[in-house]
Design a protein around this motif. Structure first.
Motif, PDB file in Angstrom:
ATOM      1  N   TYR A  37      90.419  -7.873  19.780  1.00 46.81           N
ATOM      2  CA  TYR A  37      91.634  -7.100  19.984  1.00 46.81           C
ATOM      3  C   TYR A  37      92.584  -7.926  20.863  1.00 46.81           C
ATOM      4  CZ  TYR A  37      89.541  -2.693  18.362  1.00 46.81           C
ATOM      5  OH  TYR A  37      88.962  -1.695  17.620  1.00 46.81           O
ATOM      6  N   ARG A  38      93.837  -7.543  20.846  1.00 49.31           N
ATOM      7  CA  ARG A  38      94.777  -8.139  21.786  1.00 49.31           C
ATOM      8  C   ARG A  38      95.730  -7.064  22.287  1.00 49.31           C
ATOM      9  NH1 ARG A  38      98.422 -11.926  17.751  1.00 49.31           N
ATOM     10  NH2 ARG A  38      99.666 -10.255  16.805  1.00 49.31           N
ATOM     11  N   GLN A  39      96.298  -7.345  23.453  1.00 55.76           N
ATOM     12  CA  GLN A  39      97.253  -6.409  24.038  1.00 55.76           C
ATOM     13  C   GLN A  39      98.321  -7.194  24.783  1.00 55.76           C
ATOM     14  OE1 GLN A  39      95.529  -3.454  26.660  1.00 55.76           O
ATOM     15  NE2 GLN A  39      97.261  -2.084  26.333  1.00 55.76           N
ATOM     16  N   ALA A  40      99.552  -7.011  24.347  1.00 49.65           N
ATOM     17  CA  ALA A  40     100.693  -7.612  25.022  1.00 49.65           C
ATOM     18  C   ALA A  40     101.251  -6.604  26.028  1.00 49.65           C
ATOM     19  CB  ALA A  40     101.771  -8.001  24.012  1.00 49.65           C
ATOM     20  N   PRO A  41     101.908  -7.080  27.078  1.00 52.98           N
ATOM     21  CA  PRO A  41     102.463  -6.153  28.079  1.00 52.98           C
ATOM     22  C   PRO A  41     103.373  -5.107  27.440  1.00 52.98           C
ATOM     23  CG  PRO A  41     102.584  -8.395  28.866  1.00 52.98           C
ATOM     24  CD  PRO A  41     102.132  -8.479  27.435  1.00 52.98           C
ATOM     25  N   GLY A  42     103.121  -3.850  27.758  1.00 46.30           N
ATOM     26  CA  GLY A  42     103.933  -2.766  27.229  1.00 46.30           C
ATOM     27  C   GLY A  42     103.545  -2.308  25.844  1.00 46.30           C
ATOM     28  N   ASN A  43     102.576  -2.994  25.248  1.00 46.40           N
ATOM     29  CA  ASN A  43     102.144  -2.633  23.893  1.00 46.40           C
ATOM     30  C   ASN A  43     100.745  -2.038  23.900  1.00 46.40           C
ATOM     31  OD1 ASN A  43     104.534  -3.775  23.107  1.00 46.40           O
ATOM     32  ND2 ASN A  43     103.623  -5.437  21.918  1.00 46.40           N
ATOM     33  N   GLN A  44     100.436  -1.336  22.813  1.00 47.23           N
ATOM     34  CA  GLN A  44      99.083  -0.823  22.666  1.00 47.23           C
ATOM     35  C   GLN A  44      98.140  -1.953  22.245  1.00 47.23           C
ATOM     36  OE1 GLN A  44      99.327   2.508  19.897  1.00 47.23           O
ATOM     37  NE2 GLN A  44      99.469   3.933  21.603  1.00 47.23           N
ATOM     38  N   ARG A  45      96.879  -1.758  22.542  1.00 39.65           N
ATOM     39  CA  ARG A  45      95.877  -2.719  22.107  1.00 39.65           C
ATOM     40  C   ARG A  45      95.745  -2.620  20.594  1.00 39.65           C
ATOM     41  NH1 ARG A  45      90.439  -3.388  25.623  1.00 39.65           N
ATOM     42  NH2 ARG A  45      92.100  -3.673  27.153  1.00 39.65           N
ATOM     43  N   GLU A  46      95.709  -3.763  19.920  1.00 44.31           N
ATOM     44  CA  GLU A  46      95.591  -3.771  18.467  1.00 44.31           C
ATOM     45  C   GLU A  46      94.455  -4.687  18.042  1.00 44.31           C
ATOM     46  OE1 GLU A  46      99.308  -5.241  16.854  1.00 44.31           O
ATOM     47  OE2 GLU A  46      99.179  -7.149  17.913  1.00 44.31           O
ATOM     48  N   MET A  47      93.821  -4.304  16.936  1.00 43.02           N
ATOM     49  CA  MET A  47      92.722  -5.102  16.426  1.00 43.02           C
ATOM     50  C   MET A  47      93.265  -6.303  15.671  1.00 43.02           C
ATOM     51  SD  MET A  47      89.509  -4.083  13.995  1.00 43.02           S
ATOM     52  CE  MET A  47      90.420  -4.376  12.485  1.00 43.02           C
ATOM     53  N   VAL A  48      92.754  -7.473  16.007  1.00 50.54           N
ATOM     54  CA  VAL A  48      93.211  -8.708  15.389  1.00 50.54           C
ATOM     55  C   VAL A  48      92.302  -9.116  14.238  1.00 50.54           C
ATOM     56  CG1 VAL A  48      93.611 -11.155  15.799  1.00 50.54           C
ATOM     57  CG2 VAL A  48      94.283  -9.481  17.526  1.00 50.54           C
ATOM     58  N   GLY A  49      90.996  -8.977  14.446  1.00 52.53           N
ATOM     59  CA  GLY A  49      90.045  -9.369  13.413  1.00 52.53           C
ATOM     60  C   GLY A  49      88.740  -8.640  13.583  1.00 52.53           C
ATOM     61  N   ILE A  50      88.018  -8.504  12.491  1.00 50.14           N
ATOM     62  CA  ILE A  50      86.729  -7.814  12.489  1.00 50.14           C
ATOM     63  C   ILE A  50      85.786  -8.561  11.568  1.00 50.14           C
ATOM     64  CG2 ILE A  50      87.525  -6.234  10.681  1.00 50.14           C
ATOM     65  CD1 ILE A  50      85.640  -4.110  11.847  1.00 50.14           C
ATOM     66  N   ASP A  89     102.028 -14.026  19.580  1.00 45.92           N
ATOM     67  CA  ASP A  89     100.576 -13.934  19.729  1.00 45.92           C
ATOM     68  C   ASP A  89     100.160 -13.851  21.194  1.00 45.92           C
ATOM     69  OD1 ASP A  89     100.343 -16.338  17.079  1.00 45.92           O
ATOM     70  OD2 ASP A  89     100.025 -14.172  16.926  1.00 45.92           O
ATOM     71  N   THR A  90     101.101 -13.981  22.090  1.00 40.27           N
ATOM     72  CA  THR A  90     100.814 -13.914  23.517  1.00 40.27           C
ATOM     73  C   THR A  90     100.246 -12.555  23.912  1.00 40.27           C
ATOM     74  OG1 THR A  90     102.490 -15.552  24.127  1.00 40.27           O
ATOM     75  CG2 THR A  90     101.870 -13.949  25.816  1.00 40.27           C
ATOM     76  N   GLY A  91      99.203 -12.587  24.736  1.00 43.28           N
ATOM     77  CA  GLY A  91      98.633 -11.343  25.223  1.00 43.28           C
ATOM     78  C   GLY A  91      97.225 -11.552  25.738  1.00 43.28           C
ATOM     79  N   GLY A  92      96.627 -10.478  26.218  1.00 42.23           N
ATOM     80  CA  GLY A  92      95.225 -10.502  26.594  1.00 42.23           C
ATOM     81  C   GLY A  92      94.379 -10.284  25.350  1.00 42.23           C
ATOM     82  N   TYR A  93      93.349 -11.089  25.186  1.00 42.33           N
ATOM     83  CA  TYR A  93      92.469 -10.982  24.018  1.00 42.33           C
ATOM     84  C   TYR A  93      91.097 -10.504  24.487  1.00 42.33           C
ATOM     85  CZ  TYR A  93      95.787 -13.102  20.831  1.00 42.33           C
ATOM     86  OH  TYR A  93      96.891 -13.342  20.035  1.00 42.33           O
ATOM     87  N   TYR A  94      90.585  -9.504  23.792  1.00 41.87           N
ATOM     88  CA  TYR A  94      89.345  -8.843  24.192  1.00 41.87           C
ATOM     89  C   TYR A  94      88.367  -8.798  23.020  1.00 41.87           C
ATOM     90  CZ  TYR A  94      92.411  -7.124  27.862  1.00 41.87           C
ATOM     91  OH  TYR A  94      93.302  -7.032  28.897  1.00 41.87           O
ATOM     92  N   CYS A  95      87.122  -9.124  23.283  1.00 38.27           N
ATOM     93  CA  CYS A  95      86.138  -8.932  22.227  1.00 38.27           C
ATOM     94  C   CYS A  95      85.492  -7.555  22.380  1.00 38.27           C
ATOM     95  CB  CYS A  95      85.099 -10.036  22.208  1.00 38.27           C
ATOM     96  SG  CYS A  95      83.992 -10.099  23.606  1.00 38.27           S
ATOM     97  N   GLY A 107      84.489  -6.979  26.355  1.00 42.48           N
ATOM     98  CA  GLY A 107      84.570  -8.069  27.296  1.00 42.48           C
ATOM     99  C   GLY A 107      85.699  -7.830  28.289  1.00 42.48           C
ATOM    100  N   GLN A 108      85.825  -8.729  29.246  1.00 41.96           N
ATOM    101  CA  GLN A 108      86.811  -8.563  30.318  1.00 41.96           C
ATOM    102  C   GLN A 108      88.187  -9.077  29.908  1.00 41.96           C
ATOM    103  OE1 GLN A 108      84.846 -11.141  30.119  1.00 41.96           O
ATOM    104  NE2 GLN A 108      86.136 -12.906  30.638  1.00 41.96           N
ATOM    105  N   GLY A 109      88.241  -9.825  28.838  1.00 39.08           N
ATOM    106  CA  GLY A 109      89.521 -10.329  28.340  1.00 39.08           C
ATOM    107  C   GLY A 109      89.806 -11.758  28.764  1.00 39.08           C
ATOM    108  N   THR A 110      90.587 -12.432  27.942  1.00 40.44           N
ATOM    109  CA  THR A 110      91.057 -13.770  28.253  1.00 40.44           C
ATOM    110  C   THR A 110      92.524 -13.862  27.835  1.00 40.44           C
ATOM    111  OG1 THR A 110      90.612 -16.153  27.993  1.00 40.44           O
ATOM    112  CG2 THR A 110      90.286 -14.788  26.041  1.00 40.44           C
ATOM    113  N   GLN A 111      93.348 -14.478  28.660  1.00 43.30           N
ATOM    114  CA  GLN A 111      94.782 -14.499  28.431  1.00 43.30           C
ATOM    115  C   GLN A 111      95.173 -15.666  27.542  1.00 43.30           C
ATOM    116  OE1 GLN A 111      97.112 -12.273  29.343  1.00 43.30           O
ATOM    117  NE2 GLN A 111      98.775 -13.476  28.414  1.00 43.30           N
TER     118      GLN A 111
END
Length: 116
Positions: A37-50, A89-95, A107-111
Motif C-alpha cells: 500500500y502507499r499513502q501520500a500526505p492528505g490522501n487515503q492509503r491505497e493498494m498498489v499491488g497484491i 508515486d511519492t509517499g509512505g509505502y507499507y507492506c 509493516g512500519q512503512g518506508t518513505q
C-alpha cells in the motif's frame, strides 16, 4: 510474534527505480496474501499491488507496467520493484500480509520520495 520490516525507500529522481523489500519473521510465518500500500500526505492509503497464494498479481491502474510485486519461495519476503518513478508515486509505502491462521499484519512503512 509476527514482525514485518520494510526497507529500500529513499529519494530518487523522476524516471528512476527503487526496490522495496518487506521481510517477515515470527513463529508460523508463511504469508498467504501479500500487498503493498502507499499513502501520500492528505490522501487515503491505497493498494498498489497484491500477490495471491497462487502467485497471481494485480496492480493499481496508475502503476501497471511500471511496478512489479513478487515474493520468495518461503513466502516470508515480498518485494516491490518500481521503475519509471513519477512524482505522484511519492509517499509512505507499507507492506500488508495476511496469514490465514494468524491474521493480518502491517509493516512500519518506508518513505519513497520522487523528485521531478
Amino acid at each position: 510474534q509476527v514482525q514485518l520490516v520494510e526497507s529500500g525507500g529513499g529519494l530518487v529522481q523522476a524516471g528512476g527505480a527503487l526496490t522495496l523489500t518487506c521481510a517477515g519473521s515470527g513463529s508460523g510465518f508463511s504469508a498467504n496474501v501479500m500487498r503493498w500500500y502507499r499513502q501520500a500526505p492528505g490522501n487515503q492509503r491505497e493498494m498498489v499491488g497484491i500477490i495471491s497464494p497462487s502467485g497471481g498479481t494485480d496492480y493499481l491502474d496508475s502503476v501497471k507496467g511500471r511496478f512489479t510485486i513478487s515474493t520468495n519461495n518461503a513466502k516470508d519476503t515480498v518485494y516491490l520493484q518500481m521503475n519509471s518513478l513519477k512524482s505522484e508515486d511519492t509517499g509512505g509505502y507499507y507492506c500488508n500480509v495476511v496469514i490465514f491462521t494468524l491474521g493480518q499484519f502491517w509493516g512500519q512503512g518506508t518513505q519513497v520520495t520522487v523528485s521531478s
